[in-house]
Design a protein around this motif. Structure first.
Motif, PDB file in Angstrom:
ATOM      1  N   THR A   1       0.830  -1.204   0.000  1.00  0.00           N
ATOM      2  CA  THR A   1       0.000   0.000   0.000  1.00  0.00           C
ATOM      3  C   THR A   1       0.870   1.261   0.000  1.00  0.00           C
ATOM      4  OG1 THR A   1      -1.801  -1.104   1.165  1.00  0.00           O
ATOM      5  CG2 THR A   1      -1.750   1.292   1.289  1.00  0.00           C
ATOM      6  N   SER A   2       1.906   1.261   0.802  1.00  0.00           N
ATOM      7  CA  SER A   2       2.774   2.433   0.920  1.00  0.00           C
ATOM      8  C   SER A   2       3.566   2.668  -0.361  1.00  0.00           C
ATOM      9  CB  SER A   2       3.738   2.240   2.094  1.00  0.00           C
ATOM     10  OG  SER A   2       3.033   2.006   3.297  1.00  0.00           O
ATOM     11  N   LEU A   3       4.038   1.591  -0.976  1.00  0.00           N
ATOM     12  CA  LEU A   3       4.817   1.731  -2.199  1.00  0.00           C
ATOM     13  C   LEU A   3       3.956   2.266  -3.337  1.00  0.00           C
ATOM     14  CD1 LEU A   3       7.484   1.362  -3.658  1.00  0.00           C
ATOM     15  CD2 LEU A   3       6.886  -1.041  -4.046  1.00  0.00           C
ATOM     16  N   GLU A   4       2.725   1.797  -3.430  1.00  0.00           N
ATOM     17  CA  GLU A   4       1.817   2.301  -4.471  1.00  0.00           C
ATOM     18  C   GLU A   4       1.594   3.806  -4.312  1.00  0.00           C
ATOM     19  OE1 GLU A   4      -2.881   2.024  -5.803  1.00  0.00           O
ATOM     20  OE2 GLU A   4      -2.039   0.470  -4.478  1.00  0.00           O
ATOM     21  N   ALA A   5       1.380   4.251  -3.071  1.00  0.00           N
ATOM     22  CA  ALA A   5       1.131   5.674  -2.824  1.00  0.00           C
ATOM     23  C   ALA A   5       2.368   6.516  -3.124  1.00  0.00           C
ATOM     24  CB  ALA A   5       0.690   5.881  -1.379  1.00  0.00           C
ATOM     25  N   ALA A   6       3.513   6.040  -2.694  1.00  0.00           N
ATOM     26  CA  ALA A   6       4.744   6.796  -2.925  1.00  0.00           C
ATOM     27  C   ALA A   6       5.069   6.877  -4.414  1.00  0.00           C
ATOM     28  CB  ALA A   6       5.900   6.143  -2.165  1.00  0.00           C
ATOM     29  N   TYR A   7       4.825   5.799  -5.132  1.00  0.00           N
ATOM     30  CA  TYR A   7       5.112   5.796  -6.568  1.00  0.00           C
ATOM     31  C   TYR A   7       4.181   6.741  -7.321  1.00  0.00           C
ATOM     32  CZ  TYR A   7       6.089   4.112 -11.268  1.00  0.00           C
ATOM     33  OH  TYR A   7       6.452   4.040 -12.591  1.00  0.00           O
ATOM     34  N   THR A   8       2.915   6.702  -6.981  1.00  0.00           N
ATOM     35  CA  THR A   8       1.940   7.593  -7.633  1.00  0.00           C
ATOM     36  C   THR A   8       2.307   9.053  -7.394  1.00  0.00           C
ATOM     37  OG1 THR A   8       0.184   5.945  -7.372  1.00  0.00           O
ATOM     38  CG2 THR A   8      -0.490   8.237  -7.763  1.00  0.00           C
ATOM     39  N   SER A   9       2.719   9.368  -6.170  1.00  0.00           N
ATOM     40  CA  SER A   9       3.122  10.733  -5.836  1.00  0.00           C
ATOM     41  C   SER A   9       4.366  11.147  -6.616  1.00  0.00           C
ATOM     42  CB  SER A   9       3.377  10.846  -4.335  1.00  0.00           C
ATOM     43  OG  SER A   9       3.857  12.124  -3.996  1.00  0.00           O
ATOM     44  N   ALA A  10       5.308  10.218  -6.797  1.00  0.00           N
ATOM     45  CA  ALA A  10       6.541  10.520  -7.524  1.00  0.00           C
ATOM     46  C   ALA A  10       6.257  10.808  -8.995  1.00  0.00           C
ATOM     47  CB  ALA A  10       7.527   9.361  -7.384  1.00  0.00           C
ATOM     48  N   VAL A  11       5.339  10.058  -9.577  1.00  0.00           N
ATOM     49  CA  VAL A  11       4.982  10.313 -10.984  1.00  0.00           C
ATOM     50  C   VAL A  11       4.336  11.692 -11.114  1.00  0.00           C
ATOM     51  CG1 VAL A  11       3.533   9.570 -12.911  1.00  0.00           C
ATOM     52  CG2 VAL A  11       4.773   7.862 -11.540  1.00  0.00           C
ATOM     53  N   GLU A  12       3.441  12.006 -10.179  1.00  0.00           N
ATOM     54  CA  GLU A  12       2.773  13.311 -10.219  1.00  0.00           C
ATOM     55  C   GLU A  12       3.761  14.464 -10.021  1.00  0.00           C
ATOM     56  OE1 GLU A  12      -0.111  12.900  -7.163  1.00  0.00           O
ATOM     57  OE2 GLU A  12      -1.519  11.724  -8.394  1.00  0.00           O
ATOM     58  N   GLY A  13       4.798  14.247  -9.246  1.00  0.00           N
ATOM     59  CA  GLY A  13       5.782  15.301  -8.986  1.00  0.00           C
ATOM     60  C   GLY A  13       7.039  15.173  -9.823  1.00  0.00           C
ATOM     61  N   TYR A  14       6.923  14.532 -10.967  1.00  0.00           N
ATOM     62  CA  TYR A  14       8.072  14.239 -11.831  1.00  0.00           C
ATOM     63  C   TYR A  14       8.872  15.489 -12.188  1.00  0.00           C
ATOM     64  CZ  TYR A  14      10.626  12.574 -15.951  1.00  0.00           C
ATOM     65  OH  TYR A  14      11.593  12.251 -16.865  1.00  0.00           O
ATOM     66  N   THR A  15      10.196  15.372 -12.143  1.00  0.00           N
ATOM     67  CA  THR A  15      11.097  16.468 -12.528  1.00  0.00           C
ATOM     68  C   THR A  15      11.741  16.122 -13.863  1.00  0.00           C
ATOM     69  OG1 THR A  15      11.615  16.906 -10.199  1.00  0.00           O
ATOM     70  CG2 THR A  15      13.073  17.871 -11.854  1.00  0.00           C
TER      71      THR A  15
END
Length: 595
Positions: free
Chosen positions: A496-510
């Motif tokens: 659950t935590s990895l899914e949330a962190a990954y989704t957030s990273a894609v949204e905040g992509y640099t």
């Protein structure tokens, strides 16, 4: 007629004076004979010594290639004097070998293996480029006494003559080089329009000791020290690691060949054409190396420039070696030969080659000015020097990464002198400290119901390390403070935590840099999300235009290993397994995945 009595008898001569005279003659003859005998004995002794009654002895010298030709000349002169030490006739052989190569070999200890095929005979005398190398010999009992210099040469910047003559270059300090290398400060501001950023070569192969000394000068200047030495604590500090990272990354960004040695870099600099299109504008080298380059390439458009701040100096010390491979005759011969080299008529050979020797005339066949020097940099010890060069050899590339840290109870297991969590946070903090200010880093933690209804929490949002607005100051300081406070909780909702962190990273992509989520865990997932559901969710969240990789460090035995490996493979990431959090494996794995 009668006769007088005694008229015809002669008077007798006394025997005493004759005996005395005889004794004197005997004594004189005895003394004369003794003197002759003594002289004969002395002559026989000298003849016996001259005949090398104890045989031949060879003094093996390992000399840095910069000074080896001159040492060979002086060795031939010394051998021609037919030196005899302890009834052995001594001859000298000189092998040119890079200082750092000998340093590494000697660090194995006095009885350590020596590769004669590659390095020549094991030496009794070592003449490295600098005391910088001597101080980095890690083993004890290898060097006898305190090595004394034979000749010196400051570490300078070999530059194009236009650089040295530009209006503002005189104000350049060693600490300014990283910002010039990365382009944060323009060379145009120095009067060098069209040159772009400074192209400073940083060769790190064997024979590139000048790079190591220049790096120490940059570090010392960054800390504000006028003489050094740079300490291990300073070498690990954020200002120093950030500066050296900028220096290294600037070199990585340059196009063209990357010379492995200082000599190769000098040749590249001398042969390049228009500076505005050249990859290399400067090379850290000794003054003598620049002098030799100009002799080898007459008319080359280069000169020597000395930045402000503490100046590192190659002092070419004569280090008499010790250990079972060096006998008394060789040790005495090494000391005697070093003193022979220091004699004024011999030392002039070194001065004629471009080295600085007190009392000896400088060569007159060069445009180099051999200026006076300011404060001299004291070399760092082995530990500090290793830290500095580790940054140069393995710079942390600016990236955008979110660390997802497992706080489950198993992370409280003791390994070594600390818990798994303590070992992990220490390794993460060390990496944060050596990351450049331009890196974007963040920290999430997870465990069962850590944040109300969620098993994870955003402890420090991902963003530039130098950004402020945190209670602790900058984001870097906030990360360090939070990592120091982390404590084990319960449960391990990894999926659950990895899914949330990954989704957030894609949204905040640099754009324009590596983006990743780094998961650090030691146990199995215990939430209700299945392997198939996790893989499906990650696939749905991923974007070809916003690639985010999942990297994993797993500690000990992990039943979810196959799932985590699949996630890393599908997102272009990597998985590193370490058996224990204690030791170098964990910090190495974290550094590898975040660099």
């Amino acid at each position: 007629m009668g006769q007088h009595r005694g008229e015809s008898r002669a008077r007798g001569v006394s025997k005493g004076p004759l005996i005395a005279l005889g004794l004197v003659v005997v004594i004189v003859l005895g003394v004369f004979g003794w003197i002759q005998l003594r002289d004969r004995i002395n002559d026989q002794g000298a003849a016996a010594a001259g005949a090398c009654v104890e045989g031949e002895a060879e003094l093996a010298v390992a000399a840095d290639p910069d000074i080896a030709p001159q040492i060979q000349t002086l060795a031939d002169r010394y051998t021609a004097t037919a030196p005899v030490i302890r009834d052995q006739c001594v001859s000298v052989t000189v092998t040119p070998v890079a200082s750092d190569t000998v340093r590494d070999a000697l660090s194995k200890g006095p009885g350590g293996a020596w590769d004669s095929a590659a390095l020549g005979p094991r030496p009794a005398l070592w003449i490295p480029s600098s005391s910088h190398s001597v101080k980095q010999v890690a083993a004890a009992g290898v060097i006898s006494g305190e090595p004394r210099p034979l000749a010196t040469s400051p570490v300078v910047l070999a530059v194009r003559t236009a650089f040295a003559g530009a209006p503002a270059t005189a104000a350049i300090d060693w600490k300014d080089l990283p910002s010039l290398q990365t382009g944060r400060d323009s060379l145009a501001s120095l009067g060098l329009s069209g040159w772009g950023s400074l192209g400073m070569a940083l060769p790190v192969g064997p024979g590139a000791e000048s790079t190591e000394m220049a790096v120490e000068a940059v570090a010392a200047s960054v800390t504000g020290s006028t003489t050094g030495p740079v300490t291990e604590e300073q070498a690990r500090s954020v200002p120093v690691t950030s500066a050296l990272t900028g220096l290294a990354l600037g070199y990585e960004a340059t196009s063209g060949t990357k010379p492995a040695t200082t000599r190769d870099a000098l040749t590249t600099l001398a042969e390049q054409g228009d500076p505005s299109t050249s990859a290399v504008h400067t090379v850290a080298a000794t003054e003598q190396q620049v002098y030799q380059t100009l002799r080898d390439a007459p008319g080359a458009d280069i000169t020597a420039f000395i930045p402000k701040g503490p100046t590192p100096v190659a002092d070419h010390p004569a280090a008499v070696l010790a250990g079972p491979a060096v006998n008394e005759t060789q040790s005495r011969a090494a000391a005697q030969f070093a003193e022979f080299v220091r004699q004024p008529e011999q030392a002039q050979v070194l001065a004629d080659a471009g080295f600085r020797v007190e009392g000896s005339a400088r060569p007159g066949d060069t445009t180099l000015s051999f200026p006076g020097l300011g404060p001299t940099l004291v070399p760092a010890d082995a530990a500090a020097a290793t830290e500095l060069m580790d940054v140069i050899r393995n710079p942390v590339t600016p990236r955008t990464s979110t660390v997802l840290l497992d706080l489950s109870s198993s992370m409280g297991q003791v390994e070594g002198s600390a818990t798994r969590l303590e070992n992990t946070t220490a390794a993460l903090a060390a990496h944060v400290d050596r990351s450049p200010d331009t890196s974007n880093l963040g920290l999430w933690e997870y465990s069962t119901a850590l944040d109300g209804s969620r098993p994870y929490t955003t402890v420090v949002a991902t963003g530039p390390l130098s950004a402020g607005g945190f209670t602790e100051g900058t984001r870097r300081q906030a990360l360090d403070a939070r990592l120091a406070k982390a404590t084990p909780a319960t449960g391990s909702s990894t999926y659950t935590s990895l899914e949330a962190a990954y989704t957030s990273a894609v949204e905040g992509y640099t754009p324009g840099r590596t983006n990743s989520v780094l998961l650090v865990t030691d146990g199995a997932n215990d939430d209700s999300v299945s392997r198939a559901e996790l893989l499906s969710a990650i696939a749905a969240a991923s974007s070809s235009s916003k690639p985010v990789r999942i990297d994993v460090v797993t500690i000990g035995q992990n039943p979810d290993l196959n799932t985590l490996q699949a996630l890393a493979d599908r997102t272009g990431g990597s998985l590193e397994k370490v058996a224990s959090s204690d030791g170098a494996a964990l910090p190495t794995a974290i550094s590898k995945l975040l660099s």
